[in-house]
Design a protein around this motif. Structure first.
Motif, PDB file in Angstrom:
ATOM      1  N   LYS A  23       0.831  -1.209   0.000  1.00 53.26           N
ATOM      2  CA  LYS A  23       0.000   0.000   0.000  1.00 53.26           C
ATOM      3  C   LYS A  23       0.867   1.262   0.000  1.00 53.26           C
ATOM      4  O   LYS A  23       0.602   2.212  -0.734  1.00 53.26           O
ATOM      5  CB  LYS A  23      -0.934  -0.019   1.221  1.00 53.26           C
ATOM      6  N   THR A  24       1.924   1.243   0.811  1.00 52.92           N
ATOM      7  CA  THR A  24       2.827   2.390   0.882  1.00 52.92           C
ATOM      8  C   THR A  24       3.542   2.619  -0.448  1.00 52.92           C
ATOM      9  O   THR A  24       3.674   3.752  -0.908  1.00 52.92           O
ATOM     10  CB  THR A  24       3.860   2.193   2.007  1.00 52.92           C
ATOM     11  N   THR A  25       3.982   1.535  -1.074  1.00 58.17           N
ATOM     12  CA  THR A  25       4.656   1.644  -2.370  1.00 58.17           C
ATOM     13  C   THR A  25       3.721   2.242  -3.410  1.00 58.17           C
ATOM     14  O   THR A  25       4.095   3.168  -4.140  1.00 58.17           O
ATOM     15  CB  THR A  25       5.153   0.267  -2.843  1.00 58.17           C
ATOM     16  N   ASP A  26       2.499   1.719  -3.485  1.00 57.95           N
ATOM     17  CA  ASP A  26       1.537   2.229  -4.467  1.00 57.95           C
ATOM     18  C   ASP A  26       1.213   3.698  -4.226  1.00 57.95           C
ATOM     19  O   ASP A  26       1.171   4.494  -5.172  1.00 57.95           O
ATOM     20  CB  ASP A  26       0.255   1.401  -4.439  1.00 57.95           C
ATOM     21  N   THR A  27       1.007   4.064  -2.962  1.00 55.36           N
ATOM     22  CA  THR A  27       0.680   5.450  -2.629  1.00 55.36           C
ATOM     23  C   THR A  27       1.848   6.385  -2.932  1.00 55.36           C
ATOM     24  O   THR A  27       1.651   7.471  -3.507  1.00 55.36           O
ATOM     25  CB  THR A  27       0.300   5.560  -1.138  1.00 55.36           C
ATOM     26  N   THR A  28       3.060   5.968  -2.577  1.00 54.38           N
ATOM     27  CA  THR A  28       4.244   6.789  -2.834  1.00 54.38           C
ATOM     28  C   THR A  28       4.473   6.955  -4.329  1.00 54.38           C
ATOM     29  O   THR A  28       4.771   8.056  -4.804  1.00 54.38           O
ATOM     30  CB  THR A  28       5.490   6.166  -2.166  1.00 54.38           C
ATOM     31  N   TRP A  29       4.329   5.877  -5.074  1.00 56.57           N
ATOM     32  CA  TRP A  29       4.528   5.935  -6.524  1.00 56.57           C
ATOM     33  C   TRP A  29       3.527   6.900  -7.150  1.00 56.57           C
ATOM     34  O   TRP A  29       3.893   7.719  -7.990  1.00 56.57           O
ATOM     35  CB  TRP A  29       4.377   4.546  -7.135  1.00 56.57           C
ATOM     36  N   LYS A  30       2.266   6.811  -6.735  1.00 51.16           N
ATOM     37  CA  LYS A  30       1.230   7.701  -7.264  1.00 51.16           C
ATOM     38  C   LYS A  30       1.537   9.155  -6.909  1.00 51.16           C
ATOM     39  O   LYS A  30       1.384  10.049  -7.745  1.00 51.16           O
ATOM     40  CB  LYS A  30      -0.130   7.286  -6.695  1.00 51.16           C
ATOM     41  N   PHE A  31       2.007   9.411  -5.685  1.00 53.68           N
ATOM     42  CA  PHE A  31       2.327  10.767  -5.252  1.00 53.68           C
ATOM     43  C   PHE A  31       3.492  11.339  -6.060  1.00 53.68           C
ATOM     44  O   PHE A  31       3.454  12.493  -6.486  1.00 53.68           O
ATOM     45  CB  PHE A  31       2.676  10.770  -3.758  1.00 53.68           C
ATOM     46  N   ALA A  36      -0.525   5.458 -11.680  1.00 55.79           N
ATOM     47  CA  ALA A  36      -0.593   4.224 -10.891  1.00 55.79           C
ATOM     48  C   ALA A  36       0.712   3.450 -11.026  1.00 55.79           C
ATOM     49  O   ALA A  36       1.413   3.556 -12.038  1.00 55.79           O
ATOM     50  CB  ALA A  36      -1.764   3.363 -11.364  1.00 55.79           C
ATOM     51  N   SER A  37       1.020   2.670  -9.993  1.00 55.28           N
ATOM     52  CA  SER A  37       2.252   1.879 -10.041  1.00 55.28           C
ATOM     53  C   SER A  37       2.120   0.799 -11.112  1.00 55.28           C
ATOM     54  O   SER A  37       1.021   0.329 -11.409  1.00 55.28           O
ATOM     55  CB  SER A  37       2.533   1.249  -8.680  1.00 55.28           C
ATOM     56  N   SER A  58      10.176  -0.066  -4.274  1.00 54.04           N
ATOM     57  CA  SER A  58       9.487  -1.153  -3.579  1.00 54.04           C
ATOM     58  C   SER A  58      10.454  -1.968  -2.724  1.00 54.04           C
ATOM     59  O   SER A  58      10.104  -2.404  -1.628  1.00 54.04           O
ATOM     60  CB  SER A  58       8.743  -2.059  -4.561  1.00 54.04           C
TER      61      SER A  58
END
Length: 94
Positions: A23-31, A36-37, A58
């Motif tokens: 979840k953190t990876t996906d959110t950080t990538w999007k930010f 989207a990752s 990741s």
């Protein structure tokens, strides 16, 4: 707390860390990127720079999440068993 319980707690912490890391990876990538990752970084249609950047991000997040989860689980087991965290860590790694 027995060794089996300690191992189960540590395994549960690792699973939870994996979920949080994803979840953190996906959110950080999007930010950072605004998109989207990548669903599959191994896909040859994804730019190599994007795939490498995602792998690095990741990897760092997963490594940190696992380390924190293992340390906290070891502390919790040590507190519950009255043993030192070092003894607990050595027992769960056997």
């Amino acid at each position: 707390m027995g060794t089996l319980a300690a191992k189960l707690l540590t395994a549960g912490a690792a699973v939870l860390a994996g979920i949080v890391a994803k979840k953190t990876t996906d959110t950080t990538w999007k930010f950072v990127t605004g998109s989207a990752s990548p669903e599959n970084p191994d896909d040859p249609d994804i730019d190599i720079k994007e795939a490498v950047a995602f792998a690095v991000l990741s990897g760092v997040i997963v490594g940190l999440a696992r380390m924190v989860a293992n340390r906290q689980a070891t502390r919790l087991v040590a507190k519950g068993s009255g043993r030192s965290p070092q003894r607990v860590a050595n027992a769960t790694n056997d």
